[in-house]
Design an enzyme around this catalytic site. Structure first.
Site, PDB file in Angstrom:
ATOM      1  N   GLY A   1      25.873   8.092  78.734  1.00 13.10           N
ATOM      2  CA  GLY A   1      27.159   8.788  78.885  1.00 13.10           C
ATOM      3  C   GLY A   1      27.616   8.763  80.331  1.00 13.10           C
ATOM      4  O   GLY A   1      28.225   9.711  80.822  1.00 13.10           O
ATOM      5  N   GLY A   2      27.309   7.651  81.016  1.00 17.31           N
ATOM      6  CA  GLY A   2      27.568   7.574  82.456  1.00 17.31           C
ATOM      7  C   GLY A   2      28.969   7.123  82.811  1.00 17.31           C
ATOM      8  O   GLY A   2      29.273   6.917  83.987  1.00 17.31           O
TER       9      GLY A   2
ATOM     10  N   ARG B   1      32.031   8.680  82.030  1.00 15.43           N
ATOM     11  CA  ARG B   1      33.061   9.714  82.236  1.00 15.43           C
ATOM     12  C   ARG B   1      32.378  11.033  82.587  1.00 15.43           C
ATOM     13  O   ARG B   1      31.176  11.202  82.372  1.00 15.43           O
ATOM     14  CB  ARG B   1      33.841   9.963  80.941  1.00 15.43           C
ATOM     15  CG  ARG B   1      34.628   8.838  80.424  1.00 15.43           C
ATOM     16  CD  ARG B   1      35.518   9.289  79.264  1.00 15.43           C
ATOM     17  NE  ARG B   1      34.859   9.180  77.965  1.00 15.43           N
ATOM     18  CZ  ARG B   1      34.656  10.192  77.121  1.00 15.43           C
ATOM     19  NH1 ARG B   1      35.051  11.414  77.429  1.00 15.43           N
ATOM     20  NH2 ARG B   1      34.052   9.989  75.964  1.00 15.43           N
TER      21      ARG B   1
ATOM     22  N   ASP C   1      26.008   2.046  72.025  1.00 11.92           N
ATOM     23  CA  ASP C   1      26.074   3.327  71.311  1.00 11.92           C
ATOM     24  C   ASP C   1      24.645   3.864  71.271  1.00 11.92           C
ATOM     25  O   ASP C   1      23.759   3.230  70.684  1.00 11.92           O
ATOM     26  CB  ASP C   1      26.616   3.088  69.892  1.00 11.92           C
ATOM     27  CG  ASP C   1      26.777   4.379  69.101  1.00 11.92           C
ATOM     28  OD1 ASP C   1      26.040   5.360  69.375  1.00 11.92           O
ATOM     29  OD2 ASP C   1      27.632   4.399  68.205  1.00 11.92           O
TER      30      ASP C   1
ATOM     31  N   ASN D   1      22.239  12.069  79.199  1.00 10.30           N
ATOM     32  CA  ASN D   1      23.419  12.914  79.406  1.00 10.30           C
ATOM     33  C   ASN D   1      24.448  12.807  78.272  1.00 10.30           C
ATOM     34  O   ASN D   1      25.244  13.719  78.101  1.00 10.30           O
ATOM     35  CB  ASN D   1      24.058  12.521  80.751  1.00 10.30           C
ATOM     36  CG  ASN D   1      25.475  13.027  80.881  1.00 10.30           C
ATOM     37  OD1 ASN D   1      25.696  14.188  81.209  1.00 10.30           O
ATOM     38  ND2 ASN D   1      26.462  12.178  80.602  1.00 10.30           N
TER      39      ASN D   1
ATOM     40  N   SER E   1      22.472  22.370  78.173  1.00 14.96           N
ATOM     41  CA  SER E   1      23.663  23.218  78.302  1.00 14.96           C
ATOM     42  C   SER E   1      23.163  24.660  78.356  1.00 14.96           C
ATOM     43  O   SER E   1      22.028  24.942  77.959  1.00 14.96           O
ATOM     44  CB  SER E   1      24.536  23.016  77.059  1.00 14.96           C
ATOM     45  OG  SER E   1      25.412  24.093  76.848  1.00 14.96           O
TER      46      SER E   1
ATOM     47  N   TYR F   1      25.792  22.285  67.991  1.00 17.71           N
ATOM     48  CA  TYR F   1      25.643  21.998  69.430  1.00 17.71           C
ATOM     49  C   TYR F   1      24.510  22.833  70.021  1.00 17.71           C
ATOM     50  O   TYR F   1      23.640  22.298  70.732  1.00 17.71           O
ATOM     51  CB  TYR F   1      26.977  22.305  70.134  1.00 17.71           C
ATOM     52  CG  TYR F   1      27.030  21.923  71.596  1.00 17.71           C
ATOM     53  CD1 TYR F   1      27.238  20.602  71.979  1.00 17.71           C
ATOM     54  CD2 TYR F   1      26.894  22.890  72.598  1.00 17.71           C
ATOM     55  CE1 TYR F   1      27.307  20.249  73.324  1.00 17.71           C
ATOM     56  CE2 TYR F   1      26.960  22.541  73.940  1.00 17.71           C
ATOM     57  CZ  TYR F   1      27.167  21.219  74.298  1.00 17.71           C
ATOM     58  OH  TYR F   1      27.226  20.866  75.632  1.00 17.71           O
TER      59      TYR F   1
ATOM     60  N   ALA G   1      22.021  24.237  68.459  1.00 16.12           N
ATOM     61  CA  ALA G   1      20.735  23.791  67.894  1.00 16.12           C
ATOM     62  C   ALA G   1      20.265  22.513  68.590  1.00 16.12           C
ATOM     63  O   ALA G   1      19.092  22.372  68.942  1.00 16.12           O
ATOM     64  CB  ALA G   1      20.885  23.557  66.386  1.00 16.12           C
TER      65      ALA G   1
ATOM     66  N   LYS H   1      21.005  21.453  71.609  1.00 17.80           N
ATOM     67  CA  LYS H   1      20.652  21.678  73.015  1.00 17.80           C
ATOM     68  C   LYS H   1      19.362  22.498  73.148  1.00 17.80           C
ATOM     69  O   LYS H   1      18.573  22.276  74.078  1.00 17.80           O
ATOM     70  CB  LYS H   1      21.817  22.342  73.750  1.00 17.80           C
ATOM     71  CG  LYS H   1      23.071  21.462  73.842  1.00 17.80           C
ATOM     72  CD  LYS H   1      22.827  20.145  74.594  1.00 17.80           C
ATOM     73  CE  LYS H   1      24.099  19.368  74.859  1.00 17.80           C
ATOM     74  NZ  LYS H   1      23.883  18.120  75.583  1.00 17.80           N
TER      75      LYS H   1
HETATM   76  N1  NAP Z   1      31.540  19.776  80.048  1.00 17.18           N
HETATM   77  C1  NAP Z   1      30.821  20.871  79.923  1.00 17.18           C
HETATM   78  O1  NAP Z   1      31.316  21.999  80.092  1.00 17.18           O
HETATM   79  C2  NAP Z   1      29.345  20.780  79.594  1.00 17.18           C
HETATM   80  C3  NAP Z   1      28.597  21.961  79.696  1.00 17.18           C
HETATM   81  C4  NAP Z   1      27.240  21.909  79.404  1.00 17.18           C
HETATM   82  C5  NAP Z   1      26.653  20.720  79.042  1.00 17.18           C
HETATM   83  N2  NAP Z   1      27.416  19.596  78.946  1.00 17.18           N
HETATM   84  C6  NAP Z   1      26.733  18.370  78.534  1.00 17.18           C
HETATM   85  O2  NAP Z   1      26.892  17.397  79.531  1.00 17.18           O
HETATM   86  C7  NAP Z   1      26.897  16.092  78.936  1.00 17.18           C
HETATM   87  C8  NAP Z   1      28.148  15.350  79.400  1.00 17.18           C
HETATM   88  O3  NAP Z   1      29.279  16.101  79.000  1.00 17.18           O
HETATM   89  P1  NAP Z   1      30.750  15.774  79.537  1.00 17.18           P
HETATM   90  O4  NAP Z   1      31.458  17.065  79.579  1.00 17.18           O
HETATM   91  O5  NAP Z   1      30.691  14.923  80.726  1.00 17.18           O
HETATM   92  O6  NAP Z   1      31.316  14.931  78.284  1.00 17.18           O
HETATM   93  P2  NAP Z   1      32.463  13.824  78.218  1.00 17.18           P
HETATM   94  O7  NAP Z   1      33.373  13.924  79.386  1.00 17.18           O
HETATM   95  O8  NAP Z   1      33.030  13.948  76.842  1.00 17.18           O
HETATM   96  O9  NAP Z   1      31.636  12.437  78.359  1.00 17.18           O
HETATM   97  C9  NAP Z   1      30.708  12.106  77.369  1.00 17.18           C
HETATM   98  C10 NAP Z   1      30.026  10.811  77.740  1.00 17.18           C
HETATM   99  O10 NAP Z   1      29.080  10.480  76.711  1.00 17.18           O
HETATM  100  C11 NAP Z   1      29.384   9.171  76.205  1.00 17.18           C
HETATM  101  N3  NAP Z   1      29.014   9.100  74.792  1.00 17.18           N
HETATM  102  C12 NAP Z   1      29.388   9.916  73.790  1.00 17.18           C
HETATM  103  N4  NAP Z   1      28.877   9.495  72.626  1.00 17.18           N
HETATM  104  C13 NAP Z   1      28.144   8.390  72.911  1.00 17.18           C
HETATM  105  C14 NAP Z   1      27.390   7.478  72.139  1.00 17.18           C
HETATM  106  N5  NAP Z   1      27.271   7.622  70.808  1.00 17.18           N
HETATM  107  N6  NAP Z   1      26.778   6.440  72.761  1.00 17.18           N
HETATM  108  C15 NAP Z   1      26.904   6.267  74.105  1.00 17.18           C
HETATM  109  N7  NAP Z   1      27.599   7.105  74.887  1.00 17.18           N
HETATM  110  C16 NAP Z   1      28.219   8.145  74.301  1.00 17.18           C
HETATM  111  C17 NAP Z   1      30.876   9.004  76.465  1.00 17.18           C
HETATM  112  O11 NAP Z   1      31.297   7.640  76.543  1.00 17.18           O
HETATM  113  P3  NAP Z   1      31.889   6.868  75.240  1.00 17.18           P
HETATM  114  O12 NAP Z   1      32.699   7.858  74.471  1.00 17.18           O
HETATM  115  O13 NAP Z   1      32.683   5.729  75.803  1.00 17.18           O
HETATM  116  O14 NAP Z   1      30.702   6.389  74.485  1.00 17.18           O
HETATM  117  C18 NAP Z   1      30.988   9.649  77.849  1.00 17.18           C
HETATM  118  O15 NAP Z   1      30.541   8.751  78.840  1.00 17.18           O
HETATM  119  C19 NAP Z   1      26.840  16.325  77.428  1.00 17.18           C
HETATM  120  O16 NAP Z   1      25.514  16.203  76.996  1.00 17.18           O
HETATM  121  C20 NAP Z   1      27.322  17.746  77.285  1.00 17.18           C
HETATM  122  O17 NAP Z   1      26.816  18.360  76.121  1.00 17.18           O
HETATM  123  C21 NAP Z   1      28.757  19.592  79.213  1.00 17.18           C
END
Ligand code: NAP
Length: 255
Positions: free
Chosen positions: A18-19, A21, A68, A94, A148, A161, A163, A165
């Site tokens: 998930g690197g 975005r 994926d 991530n 999280s 979610y 569960a 995490k």
């Molecule tokens: N934002 C928050 O407030 C928050 C808080 C606590 C924890 N987190 C955790 O932090 C992590 C990143 O969150 P974020 O907010 O940065 O999310 P985001 O902006 O939605 O980015 C998600 C990333 O994961 C990739 N991804 C999703 N499904 C995928 C798949 N099946 N295969 C490969 N890549 C995949 C996406 O790229 P593609 O869609 O192009 O595949 C993207 O690079 C997550 O684990 C989230 O649960 C976020």
């Protein structure tokens, strides 16, 4: 014992799922700025390409590896290619999702939503760890899982979610025990971060205000504020830290 207070990440290679975005892109750039080669993994090729360029702009190596993470065979191939080419010293699990189909009361959650959250947030993290174990053992590397606050406390209407995490926090502990002393395994528990994942929450004025009021630091985090703790946990500065989950939540779980 001679302990140097340095990151020690120069000439290492980090793989960040998930690197492309949000938090993952910030973590990728953070590792690159600490001197590590970085291979970000994600599905969307154009977003991934910009992340690869951002890493290379820091003067380190990268590779373009769209994947994926729920396709375990593809992850195996991808990790093997990176290991052969650059080695693997750090893996950051991530990639994560929390789709509308997994939100609400249990009766609102579809089977597809439940499956997607568990597949991406938990099973793919396990599969990436399994794929990287030989390379991490060979390099004496580290694994960082991104959970999280929902991995530490309950959050209403986010049952799959939470569960997934909590599962990731547990996986961190069990892998840390299994892989010690060769490989350190740790976890981050971010609070609310300004990314695509929270765009709907931030667009709703009342919801945004209630989250900010509930957060002692009174704001959403910038994604770059999660990168520093990720780099720290993977670095030599954390050489005696394993099995830990570090809250990076503006004080959310201090209440
Ligand atoms: N934002 C928050 O407030 C928050 C808080 C606590 C924890 N987190 C955790 O932090 C992590 C990143 O969150 P974020 O907010 O940065 O999310 P985001 O902006 O939605 O980015 C998600 C990333 O994961 C990739 N991804 C999703 N499904 C995928 C798949 N099946 N295969 C490969 N890549 C995949 C996406 O790229 P593609 O869609 O192009 O595949 C993207 O690079 C997550 O684990 C989230 O649960 C976020």
């Amino acid at each position: 014992m001679d302990v140097a207070l340095e990151f020690g990440l120069e000439d290492t290679t980090a793989v960040v799922t998930g690197g492309s975005r949000g938090i993952g892109r910030a973590i990728s750039v953070g590792f690159a700025e600490a001197g590590a080669n970085v291979v970000p993994l994600a599905r969307d090729e154009s977003t991934l390409e910009t992340a690869v360029e951002a890493v290379r702009d820091r003067g380190v190596e990268s590779r373009f590896e769209p994947v994926d993470v729920t396709d375990h065979a593809a992850v195996d191939g991808c990790v093997d290619r990176i290991a052969d080419d650059l080695g693997v010293d750090v893996v950051v699990n991530n990639a994560g999702v929390n789709p509308d189909s997994a939100l609400g009361r249990p009766g609102d959650v579809t089977d597809a939503g439940l499956r997607q959250v568990i597949d991406v947030n938990l099973e793919a993290a396990f599969a990436c760890a399994r794929a990287a174990e030989p390379a991490l053992r060979a390099s004496g590397g580290t694994l960082v899982n991104v959970a999280s606050v929902g991995g530490l406390v309950g959050l209403p209407r986010q049952h799959p979610y939470v569960a997934s995490k909590h599962g990731l926090v547990g996986l961190t502990r069990s892998l840390a025990l299994d892989w010690a002393p060769a490989v350190r395994v740790n976890c981050l528990a971010p609070g609310y971060v300004a990314t695509d994942l929270t765009a709907d929450l931030r667009a709703d004025e009342d919801l945004r205000a209630s989250i900010e009021d509930r957060t002692p630091l009174d704001r959403f985090a910038d994604p770059a504020e999660i990168a520093g703790p990720a780099v720290f946990l993977a670095s030599d500065l954390a050489s005696y830290v394993t099995g830990a989950t570090l809250s990076v939540d503006g004080g959310w779980t201090a209440r």
